[in-house]
Write an enzyme that holds these catalytic residues in place. Structure first.
Site, short mmCIF file in Angstrom:
data_model
loop_
_atom_site.label_atom_id
_atom_site.label_comp_id
_atom_site.label_asym_id
_atom_site.label_seq_id
_atom_site.Cartn_x
_atom_site.Cartn_y
_atom_site.Cartn_z
N CYS A 228 53.14 31.80 52.93
CA CYS A 228 53.67 30.45 52.79
C CYS A 228 54.05 30.27 51.33
O CYS A 228 53.91 31.21 50.53
CB CYS A 228 52.68 29.39 53.26
SG CYS A 228 51.34 29.07 52.12
N HIS B 82 53.47 25.05 57.63
CA HIS B 82 53.19 25.71 58.90
C HIS B 82 51.78 26.33 58.87
O HIS B 82 51.07 26.25 57.88
CB HIS B 82 54.23 26.79 59.17
CG HIS B 82 54.25 27.87 58.12
ND1 HIS B 82 54.87 27.68 56.90
CD2 HIS B 82 53.72 29.12 58.09
CE1 HIS B 82 54.73 28.78 56.17
NE2 HIS B 82 54.03 29.67 56.86
N HIS C 219 44.56 31.83 45.52
CA HIS C 219 45.30 30.58 45.33
C HIS C 219 46.41 30.77 44.29
O HIS C 219 46.59 29.98 43.36
CB HIS C 219 44.31 29.50 44.88
CG HIS C 219 44.81 28.09 44.99
ND1 HIS C 219 45.31 27.56 46.15
CD2 HIS C 219 44.87 27.09 44.07
CE1 HIS C 219 45.65 26.30 45.95
NE2 HIS C 219 45.41 25.99 44.69
N LYS D 186 45.99 17.91 52.55
CA LYS D 186 44.91 16.99 52.88
C LYS D 186 45.22 15.56 52.49
O LYS D 186 44.72 14.61 53.09
CB LYS D 186 43.61 17.45 52.19
CG LYS D 186 43.64 17.35 50.68
CD LYS D 186 42.36 17.84 50.01
CE LYS D 186 42.24 19.33 50.00
NZ LYS D 186 43.32 19.99 49.18
N LYS E 263 39.85 33.64 57.31
CA LYS E 263 40.97 33.42 56.39
C LYS E 263 40.44 33.24 54.97
O LYS E 263 39.74 32.25 54.69
CB LYS E 263 41.75 32.19 56.86
CG LYS E 263 42.94 31.77 56.02
CD LYS E 263 43.64 30.63 56.77
CE LYS E 263 44.64 29.87 55.95
NZ LYS E 263 45.27 28.80 56.75
N THR F 156 45.63 26.06 59.96
CA THR F 156 44.53 25.34 59.32
C THR F 156 44.78 25.11 57.83
O THR F 156 45.50 25.85 57.18
CB THR F 156 43.20 26.11 59.46
OG1 THR F 156 43.32 27.39 58.82
CG2 THR F 156 42.81 26.28 60.91
N ARG F 157 44.14 24.03 57.33
CA ARG F 157 44.05 23.75 55.91
C ARG F 157 42.64 23.22 55.61
O ARG F 157 41.97 22.68 56.50
CB ARG F 157 45.06 22.67 55.47
CG ARG F 157 46.50 23.05 55.59
CD ARG F 157 46.94 24.14 54.63
NE ARG F 157 48.39 24.32 54.64
CZ ARG F 157 49.08 24.99 55.57
NH1 ARG F 157 48.44 25.54 56.59
NH2 ARG F 157 50.40 25.10 55.49
#
Length: 382
Positions: free
Chosen positions: A313, A45, A270, A346, A266, A48-49
């Site tokens: 997420c 969800h 990680h 991606k 954003k 953006t990525r």
């Protein structure tokens, strides 16, 4: 009972891409999702990525990304939605940083347009950031933003248009192996010649039912948005996506320009606390926000050093951070896509293509050695 050619379990980006590929080939395909769509309880969800072609020393991903870009363009044409926006992707590192140097070598070897800069060059290009003067900076000019929510719904709608069947709000309770595979959900039973499991964080719960336990852990990721002190300074026309390995205590940090929410950028760690996917909100993630506040204050002086919005997420992290794309060790008509480790979105067009090939007994288009379950034979319960 009708028998499907393939049932795909899990309608995140990997499952939706796989189902789309199958339906496009005319296969009778069912796509199952445990939650009512759309939802924000998994890993696909959000708006953006990051996407890019360079992958440091892991050049098998660069080869896959060369096909992923035109496949995203195909989905844009078929869906009528704009999914990709090119911004370039910035990588930076201290002298000798293996990821930065590997990225430069990868870009050079594959002829991908790029620019290597020193401190003065990067300050001229991106005056809103501050990093040490001895750092090396490189921009992969192919990089940019994927509009994740648009990509996901485009795959699902196009899958249906090609004749696929999508059922949400149906949790899979059991997979019954055999010459045809049974799938029992909270409300129905189905059969298929093959099944693809792209269940994200729930792989840690579903796969053991099939006598397969892989070295996977589920991480809760804080998706943090930081307010611009001067509006417009970090727009996608001025600021690229970026990724810095070993940025904070050996953890990576990534960021995207002000694209989703006006005036908010954003930037995220990680990494995050390990969680159970069904009770992820119990985790203590205050340490993540503390680390990121210090990082923002140090490197992004034109952003307020307190997050304006915090979303979440999940990553399903494989031990070596490589994807798992393979047949079940005992039942070849059960195919597994798992362990995307926060970098799989991606690659979704190519992952979907490969999983669809495996589900229909075709030779995969790529060398699958890096993605095989057998690499975990000393730690996995096979």
């Amino acid at each position: 009972m009708d028998i499907y050619d393939v049932i795909v379990v899990g309608a995140g980006i990997e499952g939706s891409s796989t189902a789309y590929q199958l339906a496009k080939q005319g296969k009778k395909t069912l796509l199952l999702e445990q939650f009512p769509l759309p939802h924000s309880r998994g890993s696909s969800h959000g708006q953006t990525r990051i996407t890019r072609k360079a992958y440091g020393e892991l050049e098998y991903y660069t080869v896959m990304m060369k096909e992923a870009f035109p496949l995203w363009e195909t989905l844009e044409r078929e869906s009528g939605r704009k999914i990709f926006r090119e911004t370039g992707m910035l990588t930076m590192g201290a002298p000798g940083d293996t990821f930065t140097m590997g990225t430069i070598r990868c870009l050079q070897r594959h002829g991908i347009p790029h620019q290597v800069m020193d401190y003065q060059g990067v300050k001229q290009a991106y005056p809103m950031i501050e990093f040490p003067r001895n750092y090396t900076f490189v921009v992969d000019k192919s990089g940019g933003i994927l509009r994740a929510d648009k990509a996901l719904i485009s795959y699902q709608e196009t899958f249906r248009r090609f004749g696929g069947e999508l059922r949400d709000g149906e949790k899979v309770l059991d997979i019954i192996p055999g010459d045809t595979v049974g799938v029992r959900t909270s409300s129905h039973q189905y059969r298929a010649h093959s099944v693809v499991l792209t269940v994200g964080a729930w792989a840690t719960k579903l796969l053991p039912k099939l006598q397969l336990t892989l070295p996977l852990k589920v991480l809760r990721i804080n998706v943090l948005y930081w307010r611009e002190r001067v509006p417009g300074g970090y727009g996608a026309d001025r600021f690229p996506v970026f990724l810095q390995e070993n940025a904070v205590d050996n953890y990576a940090v990534y960021g995207l320009p002000s694209e989703e929410y006006p005036g908010l950028v954003k930037i995220c760690l990680h990494w995050g606390p390990e969680v159970d996917p069904d009770s992820r909100d119990k985790a203590d993630d205050s340490w993540v926000i503390d680390k990121m506040k210090r990082y923002i204050a140090r490197h992004f002086p034109e952003l307020e050093a307190e997050p304006a919005i915090a979303e979440t997420c999940m990553y399903t992290w494989s031990e070596d951070e490589d994807l798992i794309l393979d047949h079940h060790p005992s039942w070849r008509n059960i195919i597994i896509g798992a362990g995307f480790s926060g970098h799989g979105f991606k690659l979704a067009p190519v992952v979907g293509k490969v999983l669809a090939e495996m589900a229909t007994n075709k030779a995969p288009s790529y060398d699958m050695t890096p993605f095989k379950i057998q690499r975990f034979r000393h730690k996995a319960k096979l």
